[in-house]
Design an enzyme around this catalytic site. Structure first.
Site, PDB file in Angstrom:
ATOM      1  N   CYS A 116     -13.098  -4.837  -5.495  1.00  0.00           N
ATOM      2  CA  CYS A 116     -13.433  -3.381  -6.247  1.00  0.00           C
ATOM      3  C   CYS A 116     -12.578  -2.814  -8.111  1.00  0.00           C
ATOM      4  O   CYS A 116     -13.035  -2.972  -8.517  1.00  0.00           O
ATOM      5  CB  CYS A 116     -13.336  -2.203  -5.365  1.00  0.00           C
ATOM      6  SG  CYS A 116     -13.576  -1.032  -6.304  1.00  0.00           S
ATOM      7  N   CYS A 225     -12.283   3.063   0.958  1.00  0.00           N
ATOM      8  CA  CYS A 225     -13.317   4.411   0.964  1.00  0.00           C
ATOM      9  C   CYS A 225     -14.013   3.541   1.921  1.00  0.00           C
ATOM     10  O   CYS A 225     -15.086   3.978   2.648  1.00  0.00           O
ATOM     11  CB  CYS A 225     -13.567   3.883  -0.683  1.00  0.00           C
ATOM     12  SG  CYS A 225     -14.565   2.532  -1.080  1.00  0.00           S
TER      13      CYS A 225
END
Length: 390
Positions: A116, A225
């Protein structure tokens, strides 16, 4: 007020210093947590013109990202600043969800946060800043530091070819997040401000309370997440990775049981193997081609070497000869001494290195990051692709 480096020798080397804050616009990546919230507030207090930016990463309502969007929007309202939302769901799906899935299918243990940071978070923020033009810098709530390599107090006894900006560990080693930032580019570092790099976590809470931030008492997130969204990494795997039954074998060749997919295992795992043996056994390796989980005694997990691929040299030019490094092969592990040897590829580009540990290391895990340090300076890092025996 915003702190610079506590080490007074390095104070004038901070990337914050000597940047005129008058009329300088900065975009702060806001997740809805206390760290990014405090970063925005401290920058405002220090005279920056601040706007917030939240990346919309997850599909579906009621996700962790939806909650983060609401909290970030509320914070911006409290601070009286603009809140921008960037729909990054497509790129997150492609660069994180898909690649994490492919990693598990290949017998690796992926590192979604690194994916990410490399391909989504910082690249999206950088594109946003460049497109808007009036913005100059970006900021996040990571516990790490950026300094100028021209600082006269930097120790370079190894004669590294430093790039313009150096990435350093956060001052709080218990919260240091530089491990996840090894893939950043110089273009990002040249614009990056990390307000929390010199703070300890307890100081963060105190500062957030002092400033009356709504996130000051918000519990700290302990999970990825993906975990927060799906409930557990196991549920993510169940949703995305196809099940294929196979065998569990001892490294001596004896079949001990069966499994329902190599994606459910990681190097060093002991629990949940579902096999009987006179002494504890651990996952030693995963053979994707044969779909076999190999197990062994704890001593057999020790490895002497690892091949590191897709290496990014964030703070120095790529070395052309072997160098001594302190390698961190897991986020929470202590760095260990080793020698890094360049490996030439067919196109004569050095993107792969052999990491030779000074002492044998346990649970060297393909798919995880190996990050190279020299003291506080993060030199670079890459992904563990394979390992060799003792």
């Amino acid at each position: 007020m915003l702190k610079t480096l506590k080490d007074k020798k390095l104070e004038n080397c901070s990337s914050i210093n000597n940047k005129s804050k008058k009329q300088k616009h900065i975009v702060v990546g806001l997740s809805g947590g206390v760290d990014s919230s405090l970063s925005a507030a401290l920058l405002m207090e220090d005279g920056w013109k601040v706007e917030g930016l939240t990346l919309w990463l997850m599909k579906g309502e009621g996700s962790c990202c939806s909650e983060g969007l609401v909290d970030a929007a509320g914070l911006c309202e409290d601070l009286g600043i603009q809140h921008n939302i960037l729909d990054s769901r497509v790129i997150f799906e492609r660069e994180v969800i898909k690649k994490t899935t492919e990693g598990y299918e290949s017998g690796y243990t992926p590192l979604p946060c690194s994916m990410c940071n490399k391909n989504v978070k910082f690249e999206e923020m950088l594109k946003f800043v460049i497109k808007q033009k009036e913005f100059t810098y970006i900021a996040t709530g990571h516990y790490a530091r950026v300094i100028k390599s021209s600082c006269e107090h930097i120790n370079n006894s190894e004669n590294f070819q430093f790039k313009d900006f150096l990435l350093l560990r956060g001052a709080d080693r218990n919260k240091d997040q530089s491990y996840f930032l090894y893939s950043l580019s110089q273009e990002v570092l040249s614009r990056l401000i990390l307000p929390l790099g010199d703070l300890k976590k307890e100081e963060t809470r105190k500062e957030a309370l002092r400033l009356g931030l709504r996130t000051a008492k918000k519990p700290e997130s302990q999970d990825l997440c993906l975990v927060e969204h799906y409930g557990s990494m196991q549920k993510f795997i169940d949703n995305h990775v196809k099940t294929k039954n196979g065998e569990i074998k001892h490294i001596n060749g004896k079949t001990l049981g069966t499994h329902n997919g190599i994606q459910h295992f990681t190097i060093g795992q002991r629990k949940g193997l579902g096999i009987a043996w006179p002494e504890p056994l651990y996952v030693e390796s995963l053979d994707k081609q044969k779909n076999i989980v190999y197990v062994a005694n704890k001593n057999d997990l020790l490895k002497r070497e690892a091949i590191i691929k897709e290496v990014n040299w964030v703070s120095i030019e790529a070395p052309i000869k072997e160098i001594e490094v302190e390698a961190q092969i897991r986020y929470r592990s202590e760095p260990v001494k080793g020698i890094l040897v360049p490996l030439k590829s067919k196109d004569n580009l050095t993107k792969r290195f052999k990491l030779i540990f000074e002492d044998n290391q346990s649970s060297v895990t393909p798919g995880q990051a190996a990050v190279f340090y020299k003291g506080e300076i993060l030199l670079g890092g890459g992904l563990i692709s394979e390992f060799s025996k003792k």
